[in-house]
Every structure is written in structure tokens, then in C-alpha cells.
Write a protein that holds these residues in place. Sequence first.
Motif, PDB file in Angstrom:
ATOM      1  N   LEU A   1       0.826  -1.211   0.000  1.00 34.66           N
ATOM      2  CA  LEU A   1       0.000   0.000   0.000  1.00 34.66           C
ATOM      3  C   LEU A   1       0.858   1.259   0.000  1.00 34.66           C
ATOM      4  CD1 LEU A   1      -2.694  -1.278   2.487  1.00 34.66           C
ATOM      5  CD2 LEU A   1      -3.073  -0.719   0.069  1.00 34.66           C
ATOM      6  N   LYS A   2       1.955   1.219   0.733  1.00 29.75           N
ATOM      7  CA  LYS A   2       2.853   2.377   0.770  1.00 29.75           C
ATOM      8  C   LYS A   2       3.422   2.648  -0.611  1.00 29.75           C
ATOM      9  CE  LYS A   2       6.752   4.263   3.368  1.00 29.75           C
ATOM     10  NZ  LYS A   2       7.713   4.001   4.443  1.00 29.75           N
ATOM     11  N   GLU A   3       3.865   1.601  -1.294  1.00 27.44           N
ATOM     12  CA  GLU A   3       4.378   1.769  -2.654  1.00 27.44           C
ATOM     13  C   GLU A   3       3.310   2.349  -3.574  1.00 27.44           C
ATOM     14  OE1 GLU A   3       6.094  -1.782  -4.291  1.00 27.44           O
ATOM     15  OE2 GLU A   3       7.433  -2.043  -2.575  1.00 27.44           O
ATOM     16  N   GLU A   4       2.084   1.876  -3.404  1.00 28.92           N
ATOM     17  CA  GLU A   4       0.979   2.344  -4.251  1.00 28.92           C
ATOM     18  C   GLU A   4       0.694   3.834  -4.048  1.00 28.92           C
ATOM     19  OE1 GLU A   4      -1.972   2.215  -7.137  1.00 28.92           O
ATOM     20  OE2 GLU A   4      -0.434   0.720  -6.688  1.00 28.92           O
ATOM     21  N   ILE A   5       0.629   4.264  -2.792  1.00 28.53           N
ATOM     22  CA  ILE A   5       0.307   5.680  -2.580  1.00 28.53           C
ATOM     23  C   ILE A   5       1.472   6.578  -2.970  1.00 28.53           C
ATOM     24  CG2 ILE A   5      -1.426   5.143  -0.810  1.00 28.53           C
ATOM     25  CD1 ILE A   5       0.517   6.419   1.231  1.00 28.53           C
ATOM     26  N   GLU A   6       2.705   6.079  -2.807  1.00 27.19           N
ATOM     27  CA  GLU A   6       3.865   6.850  -3.256  1.00 27.19           C
ATOM     28  C   GLU A   6       3.866   6.964  -4.783  1.00 27.19           C
ATOM     29  OE1 GLU A   6       7.247   4.946  -1.440  1.00 27.19           O
ATOM     30  OE2 GLU A   6       6.877   5.923   0.498  1.00 27.19           O
ATOM     31  N   TYR A   7       3.549   5.870  -5.469  1.00 28.64           N
ATOM     32  CA  TYR A   7       3.492   5.869  -6.927  1.00 28.64           C
ATOM     33  C   TYR A   7       2.443   6.866  -7.430  1.00 28.64           C
ATOM     34  CZ  TYR A   7       2.623   4.277 -11.686  1.00 28.64           C
ATOM     35  OH  TYR A   7       2.442   4.224 -13.055  1.00 28.64           O
ATOM     36  N   ARG A   8       1.321   6.935  -6.724  1.00 29.96           N
ATOM     37  CA  ARG A   8       0.237   7.845  -7.116  1.00 29.96           C
ATOM     38  C   ARG A   8       0.481   9.289  -6.659  1.00 29.96           C
ATOM     39  NH1 ARG A   8      -5.521   4.736  -6.313  1.00 29.96           N
ATOM     40  NH2 ARG A   8      -4.880   2.701  -7.101  1.00 29.96           N
ATOM     41  N   GLY A   9       1.478   9.483  -5.819  1.00 26.78           N
ATOM     42  CA  GLY A   9       1.778  10.826  -5.338  1.00 26.78           C
ATOM     43  C   GLY A   9       0.769  11.349  -4.324  1.00 26.78           C
ATOM     44  N   ILE A  10       0.173  10.444  -3.574  1.00 24.13           N
ATOM     45  CA  ILE A  10      -0.816  10.819  -2.551  1.00 24.13           C
ATOM     46  C   ILE A  10      -0.087  10.968  -1.217  1.00 24.13           C
ATOM     47  CG2 ILE A  10      -2.923  10.111  -1.335  1.00 24.13           C
ATOM     48  CD1 ILE A  10      -3.526   8.307  -3.788  1.00 24.13           C
TER      49      ILE A  10
ATOM     50  N   GLN B   1       0.312  10.872   2.815  1.00 22.76           N
ATOM     51  CA  GLN B   1      -0.281  10.066   3.880  1.00 22.76           C
ATOM     52  C   GLN B   1      -1.310  10.873   4.669  1.00 22.76           C
ATOM     53  OE1 GLN B   1       2.457   7.835   6.317  1.00 22.76           O
ATOM     54  NE2 GLN B   1       3.711   7.251   4.560  1.00 22.76           N
ATOM     55  N   CYS B   2      -1.019  12.157   4.894  1.00 24.85           N
ATOM     56  CA  CYS B   2      -1.964  13.011   5.639  1.00 24.85           C
ATOM     57  C   CYS B   2      -3.300  13.111   4.912  1.00 24.85           C
ATOM     58  CB  CYS B   2      -1.387  14.415   5.830  1.00 24.85           C
ATOM     59  SG  CYS B   2      -0.290  14.545   7.238  1.00 24.85           S
ATOM     60  N   LYS B   3      -3.246  13.366   3.616  1.00 25.04           N
ATOM     61  CA  LYS B   3      -4.474  13.502   2.836  1.00 25.04           C
ATOM     62  C   LYS B   3      -5.230  12.182   2.795  1.00 25.04           C
ATOM     63  CE  LYS B   3      -6.399  14.855  -1.649  1.00 25.04           C
ATOM     64  NZ  LYS B   3      -7.650  14.346  -1.254  1.00 25.04           N
ATOM     65  N   LEU B   4      -4.518  11.085   2.584  1.00 24.10           N
ATOM     66  CA  LEU B   4      -5.166   9.773   2.522  1.00 24.10           C
ATOM     67  C   LEU B   4      -5.828   9.432   3.856  1.00 24.10           C
ATOM     68  CD1 LEU B   4      -5.833   7.271   0.865  1.00 24.10           C
ATOM     69  CD2 LEU B   4      -3.650   6.299   1.611  1.00 24.10           C
ATOM     70  N   ALA B   5      -5.123   9.684   4.958  1.00 19.47           N
ATOM     71  CA  ALA B   5      -5.696   9.410   6.281  1.00 19.47           C
ATOM     72  C   ALA B   5      -6.974  10.221   6.473  1.00 19.47           C
ATOM     73  CB  ALA B   5      -4.686   9.734   7.375  1.00 19.47           C
TER      74      ALA B   5
ATOM     75  N   ASP C   1      -8.950  11.488   4.109  1.00 26.09           N
ATOM     76  CA  ASP C   1      -9.975  10.982   3.190  1.00 26.09           C
ATOM     77  C   ASP C   1     -10.585   9.670   3.690  1.00 26.09           C
ATOM     78  OD1 ASP C   1      -9.413  13.150   1.572  1.00 26.09           O
ATOM     79  OD2 ASP C   1      -8.350  11.979   0.034  1.00 26.09           O
ATOM     80  N   MET C   2      -9.763   8.838   4.327  1.00 25.87           N
ATOM     81  CA  MET C   2     -10.241   7.546   4.833  1.00 25.87           C
ATOM     82  C   MET C   2     -10.934   7.675   6.185  1.00 25.87           C
ATOM     83  SD  MET C   2      -6.993   5.136   3.719  1.00 25.87           S
ATOM     84  CE  MET C   2      -7.545   3.696   4.626  1.00 25.87           C
ATOM     85  N   GLY C   3     -10.758   8.808   6.845  1.00 27.56           N
ATOM     86  CA  GLY C   3     -11.379   9.011   8.153  1.00 27.56           C
ATOM     87  C   GLY C   3     -10.673   8.278   9.271  1.00 27.56           C
ATOM     88  N   ILE C   4      -9.349   8.107   9.119  1.00 25.85           N
ATOM     89  CA  ILE C   4      -8.568   7.486  10.194  1.00 25.85           C
ATOM     90  C   ILE C   4      -7.426   8.421  10.562  1.00 25.85           C
ATOM     91  CG2 ILE C   4      -9.142   5.134   9.471  1.00 25.85           C
ATOM     92  CD1 ILE C   4      -6.340   4.876   8.266  1.00 25.85           C
ATOM     93  N   GLY C   5      -6.834   8.192  11.724  1.00 21.67           N
ATOM     94  CA  GLY C   5      -5.733   9.020  12.176  1.00 21.67           C
ATOM     95  C   GLY C   5      -4.487   8.804  11.333  1.00 21.67           C
ATOM     96  N   TYR C   6      -3.730   9.878  11.173  1.00 20.29           N
ATOM     97  CA  TYR C   6      -2.478   9.793  10.413  1.00 20.29           C
ATOM     98  C   TYR C   6      -1.549   8.740  11.013  1.00 20.29           C
ATOM     99  CZ  TYR C   6       2.248  10.774   8.936  1.00 20.29           C
ATOM    100  OH  TYR C   6       3.533  10.635   8.479  1.00 20.29           O
ATOM    101  N   SER C   7      -1.434   8.724  12.340  1.00 17.24           N
ATOM    102  CA  SER C   7      -0.498   7.783  12.971  1.00 17.24           C
ATOM    103  C   SER C   7      -0.918   6.335  12.705  1.00 17.24           C
ATOM    104  CB  SER C   7      -0.356   8.044  14.464  1.00 17.24           C
ATOM    105  OG  SER C   7      -1.584   7.849  15.123  1.00 17.24           O
TER     106      SER C   7
ATOM    107  N   GLU D   1      -9.661  -0.061   0.048  1.00 14.02           N
ATOM    108  CA  GLU D   1     -10.372  -0.437  -1.174  1.00 14.02           C
ATOM    109  C   GLU D   1     -11.216   0.736  -1.679  1.00 14.02           C
ATOM    110  OE1 GLU D   1     -12.331  -4.495  -2.118  1.00 14.02           O
ATOM    111  OE2 GLU D   1     -13.950  -3.250  -1.303  1.00 14.02           O
ATOM    112  N   ALA D   2     -11.936   1.392  -0.778  1.00 17.71           N
ATOM    113  CA  ALA D   2     -12.784   2.523  -1.157  1.00 17.71           C
ATOM    114  C   ALA D   2     -11.948   3.713  -1.633  1.00 17.71           C
ATOM    115  CB  ALA D   2     -13.668   2.939   0.018  1.00 17.71           C
ATOM    116  N   ALA D   3     -10.833   3.966  -0.940  1.00 17.84           N
ATOM    117  CA  ALA D   3     -10.021   5.141  -1.252  1.00 17.84           C
ATOM    118  C   ALA D   3      -9.132   4.954  -2.479  1.00 17.84           C
ATOM    119  CB  ALA D   3      -9.156   5.507  -0.036  1.00 17.84           C
ATOM    120  N   LEU D   4      -8.612   3.734  -2.665  1.00 17.26           N
ATOM    121  CA  LEU D   4      -7.626   3.510  -3.724  1.00 17.26           C
ATOM    122  C   LEU D   4      -8.101   2.580  -4.838  1.00 17.26           C
ATOM    123  CD1 LEU D   4      -4.459   2.973  -1.474  1.00 17.26           C
ATOM    124  CD2 LEU D   4      -5.157   5.093  -2.632  1.00 17.26           C
TER     125      LEU D   4
END
Length: 113
Positions: free
Chosen positions: A27-36, A38-42, A44-50, A71-74
Motif C-alpha cells: 500500500l505504501k508503494e501504491e500511494i507513493e506511486y500515485r503521489g498521494i 499520507q496526511c491527505k489519505l488518512a 480521506d479515509m477518516g482514520i488518524g495519520y499515525s 479499497e474505497a479510497a484507492l
Amino acid sequence: MNKEIKHNGPSANELTPFTPTHPGSILKEEIEYRGISQCKLAKDMGIGYSALNEILNERRPLTEKTALLFEAALGVNAEPLMHMQMNYNMQTARKDSNFMEKLSKVRRIAAVL
């Protein structure tokens, strides 16, 4: 002339990786590849950054709910992620020498029942 090839070891489908793969690394590789971020993804997903960061850095297991959030976010299927987490958990347990010793004792006790 057909020669039969015999294999002594496990087939490629039965091989166990030397180190288990945590779904967070994928998942980390995927979000890095997409340039997303972590703060924004957290957010958007409604979970804490940590919590997100700990999953992505393999310090926290992926749960069914967080897999569904990914699954919903990515658009990444949750079920293979959960299979990966289960395989990671099983390999990690098998590498725990204290647990394996306990397991061996239980098997010896069960064998005489």
C-alpha cells in the motif's frame, strides 16, 4: 524423446518467502506511486495519520475495516490484502521460537490423548 523432470523441493507455488510481506508495504508503494500524501489519505479515509503511517510502515496489522477503507479510497481489492496480512501473521508466528516451542509441547500432549 520426452524426458520426465523430477523436482525434489516444493513447487514455485509452495515456496514461502524468506521474509513475509506485510500489506502495508504494498500500500505504501501504491500511494507513493500515485503521489498521494499520507496526511491527505488518512483524512480521506477518516482514520488518524499515525494509524495509517503505522500500517504503511508495517508496525500495525491491516484489519478488515482498514482494508475496506483502502479499497474505497484507492480501488485496491481488500480481500488479497487480507490474505497477505493472514500470511504475514502466520509466517511471523512460525518464526517466533517461544511460540513454536509451546506449539511443540501442545502437539506432544495432544498425541497421547
